[in-house]
Write a protein that holds these residues in place. Structure first.
Motif, short mmCIF file in Angstrom:
data_model
loop_
_atom_site.label_atom_id
_atom_site.label_comp_id
_atom_site.label_asym_id
_atom_site.label_seq_id
_atom_site.Cartn_x
_atom_site.Cartn_y
_atom_site.Cartn_z
N LYS B 336 -13.79 17.74 -3.53
CA LYS B 336 -12.83 17.70 -2.42
C LYS B 336 -13.34 16.72 -1.37
N TYR B 337 -12.42 16.01 -0.80
CA TYR B 337 -12.79 15.00 0.18
C TYR B 337 -11.95 15.18 1.45
N ALA B 338 -12.49 14.69 2.54
CA ALA B 338 -11.75 14.74 3.80
C ALA B 338 -11.91 13.41 4.50
N GLY B 339 -10.91 13.03 5.25
CA GLY B 339 -11.01 11.75 5.96
C GLY B 339 -9.66 11.34 6.51
N LYS B 340 -9.48 10.04 6.60
CA LYS B 340 -8.22 9.54 7.16
C LYS B 340 -7.66 8.40 6.32
N THR B 341 -6.39 8.26 6.36
CA THR B 341 -5.72 7.26 5.53
C THR B 341 -4.78 6.42 6.38
N ALA B 342 -4.69 5.15 6.03
CA ALA B 342 -3.74 4.27 6.73
C ALA B 342 -3.01 3.43 5.69
N GLY B 343 -1.73 3.20 5.93
CA GLY B 343 -0.96 2.38 5.00
C GLY B 343 -1.38 0.92 5.12
N LEU B 344 -1.28 0.19 4.01
CA LEU B 344 -1.65 -1.24 4.02
C LEU B 344 -0.42 -2.08 3.72
N ARG B 345 -0.36 -3.22 4.36
CA ARG B 345 0.73 -4.14 4.04
C ARG B 345 0.14 -5.27 3.22
N LEU B 346 0.40 -5.24 1.92
CA LEU B 346 -0.15 -6.31 1.06
C LEU B 346 0.92 -7.34 0.72
N TYR B 347 2.15 -7.01 1.02
CA TYR B 347 3.24 -7.92 0.64
C TYR B 347 4.04 -8.35 1.87
N THR B 348 4.69 -9.50 1.74
CA THR B 348 5.54 -9.98 2.84
C THR B 348 6.85 -9.20 2.82
N ALA B 349 7.57 -9.29 3.94
CA ALA B 349 8.88 -8.63 3.99
C ALA B 349 9.75 -9.25 2.89
N ASN B 350 10.58 -8.48 2.30
CA ASN B 350 11.49 -8.91 1.22
C ASN B 350 10.78 -9.27 -0.08
N SER B 351 9.48 -8.95 -0.15
CA SER B 351 8.80 -9.19 -1.42
C SER B 351 9.43 -8.29 -2.48
N LEU B 352 9.38 -8.76 -3.70
CA LEU B 352 9.97 -7.94 -4.77
C LEU B 352 9.10 -6.72 -5.08
N TYR B 353 7.90 -6.72 -4.50
CA TYR B 353 7.02 -5.56 -4.72
C TYR B 353 6.85 -4.78 -3.41
N GLU B 354 7.80 -4.99 -2.52
CA GLU B 354 7.73 -4.39 -1.19
C GLU B 354 7.59 -2.87 -1.25
N ASN B 355 8.19 -2.28 -2.28
CA ASN B 355 8.16 -0.82 -2.37
C ASN B 355 6.85 -0.27 -2.93
N GLU B 356 5.99 -1.16 -3.33
CA GLU B 356 4.69 -0.68 -3.83
C GLU B 356 3.80 -0.43 -2.63
N ASN B 357 3.58 0.82 -2.32
CA ASN B 357 2.78 1.14 -1.13
C ASN B 357 1.31 1.32 -1.49
N TRP B 358 0.50 0.76 -0.63
CA TRP B 358 -0.96 0.88 -0.79
C TRP B 358 -1.54 1.53 0.45
N SER B 359 -2.65 2.15 0.26
CA SER B 359 -3.32 2.76 1.42
C SER B 359 -4.81 2.47 1.41
N ALA B 360 -5.35 2.46 2.61
CA ALA B 360 -6.81 2.41 2.73
C ALA B 360 -7.23 3.78 3.27
N ALA B 361 -8.31 4.27 2.80
CA ALA B 361 -8.78 5.58 3.27
C ALA B 361 -10.27 5.52 3.53
N ILE B 362 -10.70 6.23 4.54
CA ILE B 362 -12.13 6.41 4.78
C ILE B 362 -12.37 7.90 4.57
N LEU B 363 -13.14 8.21 3.56
CA LEU B 363 -13.33 9.62 3.19
C LEU B 363 -14.81 9.98 3.11
N MET B 364 -15.03 11.27 3.16
CA MET B 364 -16.37 11.80 2.86
C MET B 364 -16.15 13.11 2.12
N PRO B 365 -17.11 13.53 1.30
CA PRO B 365 -16.93 14.81 0.64
C PRO B 365 -16.75 15.90 1.70
#
Lengths: 442, 560
Positions: B336-365
């Motif tokens: 089990k891990y705990a921490g915080k997560t933030a969404g990442l923008r890897l694509y430009t607006a109107n990209s064809l992969y715009e709906n693919e959401n990525w996140s960055a997280a900083i976690l610790m057990p």
């Protein structure tokens, strides 16, 4: 009242001990792990093995003791050496010095001269050192007698032969397997193969300096005169002349990269190289048209000059620890002890083809390992190397500060001269062994 | 131990009574304990004891913000470089197609042209690999050198240059190895074939190639900036290191999509760039595509202390199990891990992969987070205990120091060794007491000496009376008959108890009336007893009786 005071004092003492905790003499704290960077040359297939071992350490002993090993660079020894040289010279853009790195005593000498290496004697008890093959430990001792290069795995040089291609060639010519055991035979086969294949190369060496160095030892001489190279004398000339003709005329590959690169595309039949290079050969040859052919490699003992003594090089790569604070040095040595302990050492041997360094692994566990070994190529290689340990004398290159410059200088000059002569040969220009030898000796 | 101390203290107290010192000590200790309890209560009320939890929270917030910003910047820059490289390569390839009289679409039918086509791209790839942080750069063509081979469908020609030191970008120390591609191209550029070298890519089971190619083919009018794609973590078949692959389609002038090129963000590079500083807390950074229940860590990459992150974890995603105290909690196959997560923008607006959401997280057990918080409580308790001990010691010392003049003074009083200026003038109360005592002593001495005087006078008078009495007794003795006196003395023992009582009262000098009252006798009763006494002792009157008594008293020192 006195009793009450005594009770209070006891209470204070007990609490002090509880609050400060007990110490076992280790400078490490599992709650605040020390992180060590590591560079190693166990790339390619070997990387998985080393990664798995590092991962295992981090999860077990490392976790308990508070040590995290972070591998930040995996590259060939020569590439690592170049980076390490940059660090030594303090060149701008040089990477940060790793806490632990693999390398040969030659580079260790340079680091030690600048007081940049930790003397491992302080961290290894007699009892620990006694578990390792004495000669391997001694190789890591530098001029001041301190242990700076800790043995992790040893290798020698062997002859890799693509038997599938050799047999095709032998079937149509007078080539025999016997000829693969001497350099004179290899030279003759190279010339024959060049003719037979219409201009393809037969033999190569990953390290031409080693070829001359060991050749001299086989013939009872030495390429060294104190801390310098000595290229004079008939023995050196004999070695040179043995390979000059096929090398200058294309039968022997004088190639800048590893021979395994050429072997992978069927552009070379056999080559001398480190026994630890076995995993680079694979079991297929890919031709230009993309077609792949399954091939069978034989691993033969290091060839010997006719009338020469059976001598081969023993390569003494090991682990070095940067001079740092006691905590980091201690942690690095804890990792090294774990990594080279018999159990881990045998795992490494099993999957990489290196030779183990502990007495138990080297003298007792190897036979059992060979019986159960799954990787056929590694098994072939270890069998061959173990037979060499019965019959050969092993030669270890000397450690002196200019050794790297001398050996790499010789290597480049030799290649440059021979590659130039081959170009001349292809262009139909005259070439002369004598002239090239004179040039090489300059 | 505390029990023993209390028992010992009680025993001592019961034996001798409570000393002033102990009483003062008790007051001090009680006061200290109350103060510390109030202090602790206040800290708890204002949440100061939960400082570590807040610190962890703030720390993770800060690391996450930095990491997410850095990742967006780096990935953005890498995407831009990838697009530029794709445009350059496509242009060079168009030139090649033109020179060789074929179109991009015809390339798969001309396998002999693949190697020379790739040879023309080597320098572009080498430059890109040398000048930027990356795990490698690559080209993958939708073609193979052996179209007749069984695996032609999944075998793709191309080149993959691998950097062994992904963060080296200067001309010093950039080492490039050859992972995929025709071997002669490596030899031409002095590149070493890696142990895992293969001539072509085997894309079987790896969808990113088809995804990128198909999307680009379906959207011929879209710019490359909307067509680039970030794959999740991929381990190319036969490779030893995985990574995220930035894939940009290679589109010819005529719109034919004939392959893709890109840049690899390798495991090692990711680790080097985004490893959080583990000096404060042991956290690790994750970048991964989102999945239905949480983080798609099976396709993500991780940087941080290795022992907290196991290889097995990659096979599973992390499930979001809820939020509490500002932390997001995740559960995975490995813990089990705990921490915080933030969404990442890897694509430009109107990209064809715009709906693919990525996140960055900083976690610790989760256990590490609990330990950090628990640790702070233990630390706090430790401080309170130390404070308590120090206060008790201080109480002992201060109370002893404070009470010592009093006990010394008492000792002086006990030994009567005080003087008018006994405390050296340090303590006015003691001075007053001593002055008072000295005054009292003086008055006492005066009283004693006056009493002595009086006593002496009384003794003198007594002696005088005694002499007088002896003289009278002597005279009386001479005036009485010795036989009658002997008879009197001899018969004293014959008196009854009641007669003796009456007789004794006469001796004491009591009068008849007083004797009647004391012994509750009537006049006749007394007369009766008198008569008996007189007859037994042989006297005829009370006067005679008293005379005999006086003689006896004189002779026997007062006792009859």
């Amino acid at each position: 009242m006195k009793k009450l005071t005594a009770l209070i004092l006891t209470l204070i003492l007990t609490l002090s001990v509880m609050l400060t905790g007990c110490s076992d003499g280790s400078p490490l704290d599992p709650k605040n792990p020390v992180e060590l960077t590591m560079w190693h040359n166990y790339g390619g297939e070997m990387q998985n093995t080393m990664d798995a071992l590092v991962e295992e350490f981090n999860h077990t002993v490392g976790k308990d003791k508070g040590i995290v090993i972070n591998v930040t660079n995996v590259a060939s020894s020569s590439t690592l050496n170049e980076s390490l040289e940059l660090i030594l010279e303090g060149s701008p853009g040089a990477p940060d010095m790793p806490d632990i790195f693999t390398g040969y005593p030659e580079i260790a000498v340079k680091f030690q001269e600048k007081d940049m290496l930790a003397n491992l004697d302080g961290y290894m008890t007699e009892e620990v050192l006694d578990k390792y093959v004495e000669a391997f430990v001694e190789e890591g001792r530098l001029s001041d007698g301190g242990l700076y290069v800790f043995p992790i795995a040893k290798s020698t040089e062997v002859l890799y032969v693509n038997m599938t291609l050799f047999n095709k060639f032998a079937a149509e010519t007078e080539a025999t397997e016997d000829m693969l055991y001497t350099f004179e035979g290899l030279a003759e086969l190279s010339a024959m193969y060049y003719e037979w294949s219409g201009g393809k190369q037969f033999f190569g060496s990953d390290d031409w300096f080693n070829f001359f160095e060991v050749g001299m030892a086989q013939l009872g001489g030495s390429i060294f005169d104190g801390e310098a190279l000595s290229l004079d004398g008939e023995k050196f000339e004999y070695i040179f002349n043995t390979i000059y003709d096929p090398a200058a005329k294309g039968g022997i590959a004088v190639y800048d990269g590893y021979s395994s690169d050429l072997s992978k595309t069927g552009d070379l039949i056999c080559s001398t190289g480190s026994s630890a290079g076995i995993l680079f050969y694979g079991d297929t040859v890919t031709y230009e048209n993309g077609a792949e052919e399954k091939v069978d490699y034989s691993i033969l003992p290091y060839p010997v000059f006719e009338n020469g003594a059976k001598t081969a090089i023993q390569r003494g790569g090991g682990l070095m620890v940067s001079k740092s604070d006691e905590k980091k040095e201690y942690a690095a040595c804890e990792f090294i002890k774990w990594l080279t302990a018999s159990e881990q050492n045998m795992k490494f041997v099993n999957e990489t083809g290196y030779l183990p360094v502990t007495k138990q692994a080297f003298e007792e566990d190897m036979d059992e390992l060979l019986d159960t070994m799954e990787n056929a190529n590694v098994k072939k290689m270890l069998t061959s190397v173990l037979s060499m340990y019965d019959e050969y004398t092993f030669f270890t290159a000397p450690n002196y500060p200019k050794f790297n410059d001398d050996s790499s200088g010789f290597e480049s000059k030799f290649k440059e001269l021979l590659q130039e002569d081959y170009k001349k040969f292809l262009a139909g220009e005259a070439i002369s062994a004598g002239d090239t030898l004179t040039e090489l000796r300059k | 131990m505390l029990k023993e101390a209390v028992a010992l203290w009680k025993k001592e107290r019961n034996k001798k009574g409570t000393t002033l010192h102990r009483r003062l000590l008790l007051f001090f200790v009680s006061l200290t304990i109350v103060l510390i309890l109030v202090f602790t209560l206040l800290l708890s009320l204002f949440g100061i004891t939960g400082k570590d939890e807040k610190t962890v929270n703030n720390y993770i917030d800060a690391v996450l913000t930095n990491t997410a910003d850095k990742i967006e910047d780096d990935f953005g820059a890498m995407s831009l470089d990838g697009i530029n490289m794709a445009e350059a390569i496509a242009e060079q390839c168009d030139g090649f197609f033109q020179v060789n009289g074929i179109t991009a679409a015809e390339l798969p039918e001309h396998p002999e042209m693949i190697q020379p086509l790739l040879a023309g791209q080597m320098q572009t790839l080498i430059n890109m690999a040398s000048n930027r942080y990356c795990g490698g750069v690559f080209i993958m063509l939708d073609a193979t050198v052996d179209p007749a081979a069984e695996d032609a469908e999944t075998s793709k020609a191309g080149v993959f240059l691998k950097k062994t030191q992904p963060t080296q970008t200067t001309s010093l120390g950039v080492y490039i190895d050859y992972l995929r591609g025709p071997a002669p191209l490596a030899r031409e550029h002095g590149l070493m074939l890696l142990g895992q070298w293969k001539m072509e890519y085997d894309i079987s089971g790896q969808e990113f190639f088809t995804t990128v190619m198909q999307t680009a083919r379906d959207n011929p009018d879209q710019p490359l900036s909307r067509l680039y794609y970030w794959s999740g973590r991929i381990l190319l078949k036969g490779n030893s290191e995985a990574g995220f692959m930035l894939c940009v389609p290679l589109r010819s002038e005529d719109g034919t999509v004939f392959g893709l090129c890109g840049i690899e963000m390798s495991d090692r590079l990711f680790k080097t760039l985004y490893q959080p500083d583990s000096g404060t807390y042991d956290v690790f950074a994750i970048v991964a595509p989102d999945c239905e229940d949480g983080l798609g860590t099976s396709k993500g990459m991780i940087a941080g202390s290795t022992f907290l992150t196991t290889g097995a974890r990659w096979e599973n995603d992390l499930t979001d199990t809820g939020r509490s105290d500002g932390f997001t909690y995740y559960s995975g196959a490995n813990g089990k891990y705990a921490g915080k997560t933030a969404g990442l923008r890897l694509y430009t607006a109107n990209s064809l992969y715009e709906n693919e959401n990525w996140s960055a997280a900083i976690l610790m057990p989760q256990s590490v987070l609990s330990d950090a918080v628990k640790g702070s409580v233990s630390y706090f308790i430790g401080i309170v205990i130390v404070l308590l001990i120090l206060s008790i010691i201080a109480s002992v010392v201060i109370s002893r120091k404070y009470i010592s003049p009093v006990t010394e003074a008492l000792e002086q009083v006990k030994n009567k060794s005080y003087t008018e200026n006994g405390s050296n003038g340090r303590f006015s109360e003691i001075n007053d007491l001593f002055e008072f005592l000295v005054q009292q002593d003086r008055e006492h001495e005066e009283a004693v000496s006056s009493l002595d005087e009086q006593h002496r006078a009384e003794v003198e008078a007594h002696e005088k009376t005694k002499g007088e009495l002896a003289r009278v007794a002597g005279e009386a003795k001479q005036s009485i008959d010795p036989d009658s006196y002997a008879l009197f003395v001899g018969r004293l023992a014959t008196l009854t108890k009641r007669e003796r009582e009456v007789f004794d009262l006469y001796i004491e000098g009591k009068k008849a009336k007083e004797i009647m009252e004391i012994l509750a006798l009537t006049d006749n009763g007394l007369k009766f007893h008198n008569k008996n006494i007189y007859s037994k002792l042989g006297v005829s009157s009370r006067k005679e009786l008293l005379k005999y008594v006086a003689i006896i008293k004189h002779e026997q020192g007062g006792n009859v």
